[in-house]
Design a protein around this motif. Structure first.
Motif, PDB file in Angstrom:
ATOM      1  N   ASP A   8       2.608   5.151   3.527  1.00  0.00           N
ATOM      2  CA  ASP A   8       2.832   5.056   4.962  1.00  0.00           C
ATOM      3  C   ASP A   8       4.360   5.023   5.161  1.00  0.00           C
ATOM      4  OD1 ASP A   8       2.473   4.307   7.727  1.00  0.00           O
ATOM      5  OD2 ASP A   8       2.917   2.243   7.119  1.00  0.00           O
ATOM      6  N   ASP A  10       6.477   3.752   8.496  1.00  0.00           N
ATOM      7  CA  ASP A  10       7.039   2.596   9.205  1.00  0.00           C
ATOM      8  C   ASP A  10       6.617   1.308   8.512  1.00  0.00           C
ATOM      9  OD1 ASP A  10       8.517   3.575  11.552  1.00  0.00           O
ATOM     10  OD2 ASP A  10       6.585   4.447  12.133  1.00  0.00           O
ATOM     11  N   GLY A  11       7.572   0.501   8.133  1.00  0.00           N
ATOM     12  CA  GLY A  11       7.256  -0.767   7.479  1.00  0.00           C
ATOM     13  C   GLY A  11       6.995  -0.634   5.989  1.00  0.00           C
ATOM     14  N   GLU A  44      -0.005  -1.626  14.954  1.00  0.00           N
ATOM     15  CA  GLU A  44       0.749  -0.603  14.249  1.00  0.00           C
ATOM     16  C   GLU A  44      -0.183   0.451  13.668  1.00  0.00           C
ATOM     17  OE1 GLU A  44       3.129  -1.873  10.913  1.00  0.00           O
ATOM     18  OE2 GLU A  44       3.545   0.224  10.423  1.00  0.00           O
ATOM     19  N   GLU A 168       0.383   0.612   2.070  1.00  0.00           N
ATOM     20  CA  GLU A 168       0.365   0.380   3.521  1.00  0.00           C
ATOM     21  C   GLU A 168       0.914  -1.009   3.838  1.00  0.00           C
ATOM     22  OE1 GLU A 168      -0.280   1.149   6.566  1.00  0.00           O
ATOM     23  OE2 GLU A 168      -1.095   3.166   6.499  1.00  0.00           O
ATOM     24  N   ASN A 169       1.424  -1.184   5.049  1.00  0.00           N
ATOM     25  CA  ASN A 169       1.862  -2.514   5.485  1.00  0.00           C
ATOM     26  C   ASN A 169       1.029  -3.032   6.658  1.00  0.00           C
ATOM     27  OD1 ASN A 169       3.015  -0.594   7.352  1.00  0.00           O
ATOM     28  ND2 ASN A 169       4.139  -2.337   8.198  1.00  0.00           N
ATOM     29  N   ALA A 170       0.191  -2.178   7.251  1.00  0.00           N
ATOM     30  CA  ALA A 170      -0.449  -2.547   8.517  1.00  0.00           C
ATOM     31  C   ALA A 170      -1.968  -2.588   8.394  1.00  0.00           C
ATOM     32  CB  ALA A 170      -0.070  -1.538   9.602  1.00  0.00           C
TER      33      ALA A 170
HETATM   34 MG    MG Z   1       3.288   1.067   8.624  1.00  0.00          MG
END
Ligand code: MG
Length: 221
Positions: A8, A10-11, A44, A168-170
């Motif tokens: 992913d 963003d983040g 997100e 992934e972060n979300a």
């Molecule tokens: Mg993300």
């Protein structure tokens, strides 16, 4: 053994979520809508259009027109761009270089629809990414948490599912990856709790990219 790592953006690649959270909160406030930084992290992965539509429905009990949503989203996007280019997530360079040197295949799977995404990535991370190994907002009909983005990346990679791993972060991104049947590592780079990522279905939850690099080096997946 060659593996596919689907990142992913963003983040995960960029520390862009604090910028997104701040401008979402400020933009919504200007329109007398309630949307906190925490809400931003929880949502997100959803498209900006979906988020604005839902918040207006919830706060004002009405369906917003496409034009109104587009106007608010343009405000948010301009405010985000005015904040400048976000820095990479700490230690992500080391993770990417290690995987590249080991001969693994690196993909980007993002809901972002920035026009010059590849150029930006290639400038910040030379020779890591490739245009043909990117799934962006332009490649899918349904964004995360729908599995489509990750299924497309997997299909195009030509790899077996058991040889692929998502970073992934979300929570919604994790749900998308798990719905696509892929092994998923949640790296908690934001303000949510480890439980939020665990409950979304992550196979493993880590706190940062340093832990991810250690885990990959020890070939735990
Ligand atoms: Mg993300």
């Amino acid at each position: 053994m060659k593996h596919g790592y689907f990142f992913d953006m963003d983040g995960v690649i960029y520390n862009s979520m604090p910028h997104h959270a701040q401008v979402w909160e400020e933009t919504m406030q200007r329109h007398h809508l309630h949307f906190t930084a925490q809400d931003c992290y929880r949502n997100e992965g959803r498209t900006g259009f979906d988020v604005i539509h839902e918040v207006i429905l919830r706060d004002e009990h009405r369906e917003a027109s496409h034009e109104e949503i587009a106007r608010i989203y343009a405000e948010k996007t301009n405010a985000f761009l005015a904040m400048g280019h976000p820095a990479p997530i700490p230690d992500i360079q080391d993770v990417l270089h290690y995987l590249k040197n080991q001969g693994h295949v690196i993909w980007i799977v993002t809901g972002s629809g920035q026009d010059s995404l590849f150029e930006t990535l290639n400038k910040d991370f030379p020779n890591i990414f490739a245009r043909e190994r990117m799934i962006t907002a332009y490649d899918v009909t349904h964004g995360k948490p729908n599995p489509e983005p990750y299924l497309k990346a997997w299909e195009r990679s030509g790899l077996q599912k058991e040889d692929c791993c998502v970073i992934e972060n979300a929570p919604l991104g994790i749900r998308a990856a798990k719905a696509a049947g892929l092994f998923t590592i949640g790296v908690n780079t934001g303000v949510l709790t480890r439980d939020d990522l665990q409950q979304a279905g992550a196979d493993i939850v880590l706190d940062n990219m340093e832990q991810l690099l250690t885990a990959i080096r020890e070939s735990r997946f």
